[in-house]
Write an enzyme that holds these catalytic residues in place. Structure first.
Site, PDB file in Angstrom:
ATOM      1  N   HIS A 289       1.319   4.943  -2.363  1.00 33.37           N
ATOM      2  CA  HIS A 289       0.879   5.787  -3.566  1.00 33.37           C
ATOM      3  C   HIS A 289       2.284   6.569  -4.147  1.00 33.37           C
ATOM      4  O   HIS A 289       2.998   7.294  -3.185  1.00 33.37           O
ATOM      5  CB  HIS A 289       0.108   6.920  -3.032  1.00 33.37           C
TER       6      HIS A 289
ATOM      7  N   ASP B 125       1.973   3.801   2.744  1.00 32.98           N
ATOM      8  CA  ASP B 125       0.950   4.900   2.320  1.00 32.98           C
ATOM      9  C   ASP B 125       1.552   6.176   1.605  1.00 32.98           C
ATOM     10  O   ASP B 125       1.612   5.905   0.220  1.00 32.98           O
ATOM     11  CB  ASP B 125       0.082   5.258   3.591  1.00 32.98           C
ATOM     12  N   ASP B 126       1.881   7.063   2.306  1.00 36.24           N
ATOM     13  CA  ASP B 126       2.421   8.160   1.748  1.00 36.24           C
ATOM     14  C   ASP B 126       3.685   8.851   2.463  1.00 36.24           C
ATOM     15  O   ASP B 126       3.555   9.911   3.182  1.00 36.24           O
ATOM     16  CB  ASP B 126       1.389   9.443   1.671  1.00 36.24           C
TER      17      ASP B 126
ATOM     18  N   HIS C  98      -9.371   1.348  -1.168  1.00 34.18           N
ATOM     19  CA  HIS C  98      -9.381   1.785   0.316  1.00 34.18           C
ATOM     20  C   HIS C  98     -10.781   1.858   0.919  1.00 34.18           C
ATOM     21  O   HIS C  98     -11.961   2.255   0.090  1.00 34.18           O
ATOM     22  CB  HIS C  98      -9.098   3.662   0.289  1.00 34.18           C
TER      23      HIS C  98
ATOM     24  N   GLU D 120     -11.061   3.689   6.034  1.00 35.72           N
ATOM     25  CA  GLU D 120     -10.087   4.328   6.725  1.00 35.72           C
ATOM     26  C   GLU D 120     -10.840   5.751   7.439  1.00 35.72           C
ATOM     27  O   GLU D 120     -10.373   5.822   8.699  1.00 35.72           O
ATOM     28  CB  GLU D 120      -9.195   4.964   5.644  1.00 35.72           C
TER      29      GLU D 120
ATOM     30  N   HIS E 242       0.838  -1.069   0.213  1.00 35.17           N
ATOM     31  CA  HIS E 242      -0.168   0.013  -0.052  1.00 35.17           C
ATOM     32  C   HIS E 242       1.087   1.346  -0.038  1.00 35.17           C
ATOM     33  O   HIS E 242       1.358   1.767   1.076  1.00 35.17           O
ATOM     34  CB  HIS E 242      -0.757  -0.029   1.326  1.00 35.17           C
TER      35      HIS E 242
HETATM   36  N1  ADE Z   1      -4.193   9.026  -1.607  1.00 32.74           N
HETATM   37  C1  ADE Z   1      -3.236   8.895  -1.344  1.00 32.74           C
HETATM   38  N2  ADE Z   1      -3.241   8.550   0.136  1.00 32.74           N
HETATM   39  C2  ADE Z   1      -4.265   8.220   0.353  1.00 32.74           C
HETATM   40  C3  ADE Z   1      -4.882   7.770   1.650  1.00 32.74           C
HETATM   41  N3  ADE Z   1      -4.470   7.359   2.848  1.00 32.74           N
HETATM   42  N4  ADE Z   1      -6.648   7.526   1.608  1.00 32.74           N
HETATM   43  C4  ADE Z   1      -7.097   7.716   0.393  1.00 32.74           C
HETATM   44  N5  ADE Z   1      -6.564   8.243  -0.587  1.00 32.74           N
HETATM   45  C5  ADE Z   1      -5.200   8.560  -0.652  1.00 32.74           C
HETATM   46 ZN    ZN Z   2      -3.587   5.063   0.617  1.00 30.68          ZN
END
Ligand code: ADE
Ligand code: ZN
Length: 336
Positions: free
Chosen positions: A19, A278-279, A197, A200, A17
């Site tokens: 991005h 994630d990011d 997703h 969350e 996971h």
């Molecule tokens: N796009 C990038 N990170 C995200 C996240 N944590 N949740 C939803 N969309 C995303």
């Molecule tokens: Zn994500």
């Protein structure tokens, strides 16, 4: 570093996971802004980092899409992906399943081919030079219309062989999975696997929707699953993995403190949960940092870590033979 922390760092891991746009570090963002003549609201590395304080998912997404504005050419996507691969190597990631958000770029006039071309070329180089295998996941933005998603799916058709799955990301609240049932049906017909997703910021019903309507093979995040015992049973029985992202959850205030993270309870309740970043450029840590943060807060044992790492390979989209090879590599480090 404690023994457990170095054990985490030494283990080969898969990241499921991630991005790719969320790996854009402020340094590269500023460099690309200069290279491409793009003006950023936050123009320095220090002011960008200072701005990375989020109250919720939307707060973060506003900055994330603003950051994407520096990505214009194939080489930019190559540089972005290559920078992530070097971090992945340093984190002992041996397999990465990477999401990308084509609509965040095609909506600004960047050709789909430049986006996927740069990402794929870097991933191919990463496999050859760094030994990191990969899969690519095209994520649809759920704040845009399903029609826009269909247009994107058509643009992806010539690159069918490069893409393993489609996903669903961006603002979850008020954008339930039902809206995208037809789009995902079409993607499944085209032979893509699906992920989404869900849970969350959204309720367990959105996880049910991702499973029943989108036929998701994995749920990204899935935090709210524990609110619904029937859903916990289904996730366990059908071995549907959750791709959990501890530092993301903390930064976006899905949890208030790391000791509240549901990961250990998910493990105890028999869910195939995995750890991911994630990011990472926005949330203050790459994969090892995520494992370490959650291991410290939840007092995870060495056995828990091995289970999580094995889940990361078992939940991946590689063949059974490749899974066996990866799991053998984990066993080797565990024994050493
Ligand atoms: N796009 C990038 N990170 C995200 C996240 N944590 N949740 C939803 N969309 C995303
Ligand atoms: Zn994500």
């Amino acid at each position: 570093m404690t023994d457990l922390q170095s054990f985490i760092c030494d283990l080969p891991k898969a990241e499921l996971h991630l991005h790719i746009e969320g790996t854009l570090e402020p340094e590269l963002m500023v460099q690309l802004a200069e290279r491409n003549g793009v003006t950023l609201k936050y123009a320095t590395v220090a002011s960008l980092r200072e701005a990375y304080k989020f109250e919720n998912l939307q707060d973060f997404l506003d900055l994330y899409y603003a950051g994407c504005s520096v990505l214009l050419f194939e080489q930019d996507f190559y540089d972005l992906t290559w920078a992530y691969l070097l971090k992945a190597k340093a984190n002992n990631i041996v397999h990465a399943e990477i999401m990308f958000d084509p609509q965040a770029h095609t909506s600004r006039g960047v050709p789909f081919s430049a986006v996927i071309g740069g990402i794929y070329r870097a991933l191919a180089d990463g496999y050859e030079k760094l030994g990191i295998s990969f899969r690519l996941i095209l994520s649809f933005l759920r704040h845009l219309t399903p029609e826009d998603g269909f247009k994107t799916l058509a643009e992806a058709e010539p690159f069918r062989g490069w893409i393993t799955a489609v996903g669903l990301d961006s603002s979850e609240r008020d954008f339930p999975p039902d809206l995208f049932a037809d789009l995902f049906e079409k993607a499944l017909e085209m032979g893509f696997l699906t992920v989404a997703h869900a849970g969350e910021e959204g309720p367990p019903e959105y996880i049910w929707g991702a499973l029943d309507l989108l036929k998701a093979s994995r749920i990204d995040h899935g935090n709210s699953a524990l609110e619904d015992p029937d859903l916990v049973d289904v996730l366990g029985i059908y071995e549907i993995p959750l791709t959990s992202c501890p530092l993301s959850n903390l930064k976006l205030k899905v949890i208030q403190k790391m000791t509240d993270h549901p990961l250990k309870e998910m493990l105890e309740r028999g869910i195939k949960v995995t750890v991911n970043s994630d990011d990472p450029a926005y949330f203050g840590g790459y994969l090892n940092d995520n494992y370490i943060a959650v291991a410290d807060a939840l007092h995870l044992s060495k056995e828990d870590i091995v289970r999580l790492v094995k889940h990361s390979f078992e939940a991946s989209f590689v063949t059974d033979g490749e899974k066996r090879n990866f799991l053998a590599r984990v066993d080797e480090v565990e024994r050493s």
